[in-house]
Design a protein around this motif. Structure first.
Motif, PDB file in Angstrom:
ATOM      1  N   GLN A   1      23.528  -7.139  26.149  1.00 44.91           N
ATOM      2  CA  GLN A   1      23.577  -8.562  25.795  1.00 44.91           C
ATOM      3  C   GLN A   1      23.585  -8.797  24.281  1.00 44.91           C
ATOM      4  O   GLN A   1      23.684  -9.939  23.839  1.00 44.91           O
ATOM      5  CB  GLN A   1      22.366  -9.290  26.381  1.00 44.91           C
ATOM      6  N   TYR A   2      23.498  -7.768  23.485  1.00 44.60           N
ATOM      7  CA  TYR A   2      23.333  -7.868  22.030  1.00 44.60           C
ATOM      8  C   TYR A   2      24.327  -8.809  21.359  1.00 44.60           C
ATOM      9  O   TYR A   2      23.946  -9.628  20.521  1.00 44.60           O
ATOM     10  CB  TYR A   2      23.450  -6.462  21.426  1.00 44.60           C
ATOM     11  N   GLU A   3      25.586  -8.703  21.697  1.00 44.73           N
ATOM     12  CA  GLU A   3      26.619  -9.509  21.036  1.00 44.73           C
ATOM     13  C   GLU A   3      26.660 -10.950  21.548  1.00 44.73           C
ATOM     14  O   GLU A   3      27.237 -11.817  20.896  1.00 44.73           O
ATOM     15  CB  GLU A   3      27.986  -8.844  21.209  1.00 44.73           C
ATOM     16  N   ASN A   4      26.048 -11.217  22.691  1.00 43.15           N
ATOM     17  CA  ASN A   4      26.115 -12.544  23.305  1.00 43.15           C
ATOM     18  C   ASN A   4      24.825 -13.344  23.206  1.00 43.15           C
ATOM     19  O   ASN A   4      24.852 -14.566  23.378  1.00 43.15           O
ATOM     20  CB  ASN A   4      26.516 -12.417  24.781  1.00 43.15           C
ATOM     21  N   ARG A   5      23.706 -12.664  22.962  1.00 42.24           N
ATOM     22  CA  ARG A   5      22.434 -13.379  22.827  1.00 42.24           C
ATOM     23  C   ARG A   5      22.435 -14.189  21.535  1.00 42.24           C
ATOM     24  O   ARG A   5      23.190 -13.916  20.614  1.00 42.24           O
ATOM     25  CB  ARG A   5      21.255 -12.394  22.800  1.00 42.24           C
ATOM     26  N   ASN A   6      21.543 -15.150  21.475  1.00 39.15           N
ATOM     27  CA  ASN A   6      21.417 -15.973  20.280  1.00 39.15           C
ATOM     28  C   ASN A   6      19.939 -16.024  19.886  1.00 39.15           C
ATOM     29  O   ASN A   6      19.336 -17.082  19.867  1.00 39.15           O
ATOM     30  CB  ASN A   6      21.959 -17.375  20.568  1.00 39.15           C
ATOM     31  N   ASP A   7      19.359 -14.868  19.594  1.00 36.56           N
ATOM     32  CA  ASP A   7      17.945 -14.785  19.260  1.00 36.56           C
ATOM     33  C   ASP A   7      17.755 -13.880  18.044  1.00 36.56           C
ATOM     34  O   ASP A   7      18.723 -13.374  17.485  1.00 36.56           O
ATOM     35  CB  ASP A   7      17.136 -14.271  20.466  1.00 36.56           C
ATOM     36  N   THR A   8      16.535 -13.696  17.657  1.00 40.37           N
ATOM     37  CA  THR A   8      16.217 -12.918  16.461  1.00 40.37           C
ATOM     38  C   THR A   8      16.604 -11.439  16.585  1.00 40.37           C
ATOM     39  O   THR A   8      16.690 -10.744  15.587  1.00 40.37           O
ATOM     40  CB  THR A   8      14.729 -13.073  16.095  1.00 40.37           C
ATOM     41  N   PHE A   9      16.845 -10.966  17.811  1.00 41.83           N
ATOM     42  CA  PHE A   9      17.172  -9.566  18.063  1.00 41.83           C
ATOM     43  C   PHE A   9      18.674  -9.308  18.182  1.00 41.83           C
ATOM     44  O   PHE A   9      19.088  -8.204  18.476  1.00 41.83           O
ATOM     45  CB  PHE A   9      16.530  -9.097  19.380  1.00 41.83           C
ATOM     46  N   SER A  10      19.494 -10.314  17.997  1.00 39.85           N
ATOM     47  CA  SER A  10      20.915 -10.210  18.338  1.00 39.85           C
ATOM     48  C   SER A  10      21.810  -9.921  17.134  1.00 39.85           C
ATOM     49  O   SER A  10      21.378  -9.906  15.984  1.00 39.85           O
ATOM     50  CB  SER A  10      21.366 -11.491  19.049  1.00 39.85           C
ATOM     51  N   LYS A  11      23.079  -9.712  17.432  1.00 39.64           N
ATOM     52  CA  LYS A  11      24.049  -9.299  16.422  1.00 39.64           C
ATOM     53  C   LYS A  11      24.273 -10.350  15.333  1.00 39.64           C
ATOM     54  O   LYS A  11      24.361  -9.999  14.152  1.00 39.64           O
ATOM     55  CB  LYS A  11      25.383  -8.950  17.088  1.00 39.64           C
ATOM     56  N   THR A  12      24.359 -11.615  15.697  1.00 36.49           N
ATOM     57  CA  THR A  12      24.656 -12.651  14.694  1.00 36.49           C
ATOM     58  C   THR A  12      23.639 -12.673  13.553  1.00 36.49           C
ATOM     59  O   THR A  12      24.030 -12.609  12.381  1.00 36.49           O
ATOM     60  CB  THR A  12      24.797 -14.031  15.360  1.00 36.49           C
ATOM     61  N   PRO A  13      22.324 -12.729  13.830  1.00 35.69           N
ATOM     62  CA  PRO A  13      21.395 -12.715  12.695  1.00 35.69           C
ATOM     63  C   PRO A  13      21.382 -11.382  11.945  1.00 35.69           C
ATOM     64  O   PRO A  13      21.139 -11.363  10.737  1.00 35.69           O
ATOM     65  CB  PRO A  13      20.028 -13.034  13.314  1.00 35.69           C
ATOM     66  N   HIS A  14      21.686 -10.284  12.626  1.00 36.86           N
ATOM     67  CA  HIS A  14      21.779  -8.999  11.931  1.00 36.86           C
ATOM     68  C   HIS A  14      22.949  -9.006  10.950  1.00 36.86           C
ATOM     69  O   HIS A  14      22.824  -8.540   9.808  1.00 36.86           O
ATOM     70  CB  HIS A  14      21.920  -7.850  12.932  1.00 36.86           C
TER      71      HIS A  14
ATOM     72  N   ASN B   1       0.801  -1.225   0.000  1.00 36.57           N
ATOM     73  CA  ASN B   1       0.000   0.000   0.000  1.00 36.57           C
ATOM     74  C   ASN B   1       0.833   1.275   0.000  1.00 36.57           C
ATOM     75  O   ASN B   1       0.274   2.371   0.083  1.00 36.57           O
ATOM     76  CB  ASN B   1      -0.965  -0.008   1.180  1.00 36.57           C
ATOM     77  N   ASN B   2       2.143   1.142  -0.084  1.00 36.30           N
ATOM     78  CA  ASN B   2       3.033   2.308  -0.107  1.00 36.30           C
ATOM     79  C   ASN B   2       4.130   2.067  -1.139  1.00 36.30           C
ATOM     80  O   ASN B   2       4.853   1.077  -1.053  1.00 36.30           O
ATOM     81  CB  ASN B   2       3.659   2.531   1.272  1.00 36.30           C
ATOM     82  N   LYS B   3       4.244   2.992  -2.090  1.00 34.90           N
ATOM     83  CA  LYS B   3       5.259   2.837  -3.137  1.00 34.90           C
ATOM     84  C   LYS B   3       6.662   3.059  -2.570  1.00 34.90           C
ATOM     85  O   LYS B   3       7.605   2.344  -2.892  1.00 34.90           O
ATOM     86  CB  LYS B   3       4.980   3.821  -4.272  1.00 34.90           C
ATOM     87  N   ASN B   4       6.808   4.050  -1.729  1.00 31.16           N
ATOM     88  CA  ASN B   4       8.097   4.407  -1.118  1.00 31.16           C
ATOM     89  C   ASN B   4       7.943   4.283   0.388  1.00 31.16           C
ATOM     90  O   ASN B   4       7.023   4.862   0.966  1.00 31.16           O
ATOM     91  CB  ASN B   4       8.503   5.832  -1.500  1.00 31.16           C
ATOM     92  N   TRP B   5       8.861   3.542   0.998  1.00 28.87           N
ATOM     93  CA  TRP B   5       8.708   3.277   2.418  1.00 28.87           C
ATOM     94  C   TRP B   5      10.047   3.084   3.114  1.00 28.87           C
ATOM     95  O   TRP B   5      11.067   2.886   2.487  1.00 28.87           O
ATOM     96  CB  TRP B   5       7.810   2.068   2.663  1.00 28.87           C
ATOM     97  N   ILE B   6       9.934   3.122   4.442  1.00 31.05           N
ATOM     98  CA  ILE B   6      11.070   2.807   5.304  1.00 31.05           C
ATOM     99  C   ILE B   6      10.531   1.934   6.441  1.00 31.05           C
ATOM    100  O   ILE B   6       9.487   2.234   7.020  1.00 31.05           O
ATOM    101  CB  ILE B   6      11.760   4.090   5.816  1.00 31.05           C
ATOM    102  N   ILE B   7      11.203   0.822   6.679  1.00 32.86           N
ATOM    103  CA  ILE B   7      10.823  -0.114   7.739  1.00 32.86           C
ATOM    104  C   ILE B   7      12.017  -0.259   8.666  1.00 32.86           C
ATOM    105  O   ILE B   7      13.144  -0.438   8.205  1.00 32.86           O
ATOM    106  CB  ILE B   7      10.434  -1.486   7.155  1.00 32.86           C
ATOM    107  N   GLU B   8      11.761  -0.169   9.970  1.00 28.99           N
ATOM    108  CA  GLU B   8      12.866  -0.276  10.923  1.00 28.99           C
ATOM    109  C   GLU B   8      12.502  -1.162  12.086  1.00 28.99           C
ATOM    110  O   GLU B   8      11.353  -1.239  12.485  1.00 28.99           O
ATOM    111  CB  GLU B   8      13.298   1.113  11.401  1.00 28.99           C
ATOM    112  N   GLY B   9      13.549  -1.858  12.585  1.00 31.26           N
ATOM    113  CA  GLY B   9      13.347  -2.717  13.734  1.00 31.26           C
ATOM    114  C   GLY B   9      14.562  -3.581  14.006  1.00 31.26           C
ATOM    115  O   GLY B   9      15.594  -3.467  13.351  1.00 31.26           O
ATOM    116  N   CYS B  10      14.410  -4.468  14.969  1.00 32.42           N
ATOM    117  CA  CYS B  10      15.518  -5.347  15.365  1.00 32.42           C
ATOM    118  C   CYS B  10      15.174  -6.820  15.207  1.00 32.42           C
ATOM    119  O   CYS B  10      15.960  -7.680  15.569  1.00 32.42           O
ATOM    120  CB  CYS B  10      15.934  -5.051  16.806  1.00 32.42           C
ATOM    121  N   TYR B  11      14.024  -7.126  14.623  1.00 33.11           N
ATOM    122  CA  TYR B  11      13.520  -8.493  14.514  1.00 33.11           C
ATOM    123  C   TYR B  11      14.016  -9.131  13.214  1.00 33.11           C
ATOM    124  O   TYR B  11      13.427  -8.925  12.158  1.00 33.11           O
ATOM    125  CB  TYR B  11      11.990  -8.489  14.504  1.00 33.11           C
TER     126      TYR B  11
END
Length: 162
Positions: free
Chosen positions: A128-141, A61-71
């Motif tokens: 905990q960002y660099e040490n967690r192992n979840d969808t919010f952490s550094k490794t998947p990013h 529904n939007n031609k131009n967009w910006i999406i942000e998050g940590c998931y």
């Protein structure tokens, strides 16, 4: 056409950058926090498929967009339609300082006091960002960033955030 995905640790400046870019370039803005959680207390994640349907609706529904998050699970879906990704990979202490000085986010908290009541928990989470192992952490990013084949930018300090 501008379709931008911004991601990184909590406190990295995602919302600030996305809000600024949305205003400057007339982009529709989606903060994934607004659709990733059920409106219950304590918070419970919405099913990923349900959140992805909401993202799909937004993108269609939007031609131009910006999406942000940590998931990373939701970001991977959004990145399929992106023309550019920006990874805010700031040092942990920069994220902590940003979190301490963040303005009230009325779409997330009923008051600045309620937001500030969660600050200690948020700082612990950020660290905990660099040490967690979840969808919010550094490794998947890092994995998301390396897999994206389009235009991409990695910012490693507040000064680099364009």
């Amino acid at each position: 056409m501008a379709r931008v995905v911004i991601f990184g640790n909590s406190g990295s400046g995602k919302s600030t950058l996305a809000t600024r870019m949305a205003k400057e370039s007339a982009l529709a803005h989606l903060d994934l926090d607004t659709l990733a959680w059920e409106p219950v207390s304590p918070p419970v994640r919405r099913p990923v498929a349900q959140s992805c349907e909401s993202i799909k609706h937004f993108m269609n529904n939007n031609k131009n967009w910006i999406i942000e998050g940590c998931y990373s699970d939701l970001l991977a879906f959004a990145m399929e339609g992106a023309t550019k990704v920006i990874y805010l990979c700031l040092p942990i202490e920069h994220c902590v300082e940003n979190a301490k000085s963040r303005p009230w986010e009325p779409h997330k908290y009923e008051s600045k006091e309620a937001q500030d009541a969660n600050l200690d928990m948020l700082i612990h989470w950020i660290r905990q960002y660099e040490n967690r192992n979840d969808t919010f952490s550094k490794t998947p990013h890092e994995q998301l960033f390396s897999r994206f084949s389009g235009q991409k930018v990695r910012c490693i300090s507040n000064d680099q955030i364009v």
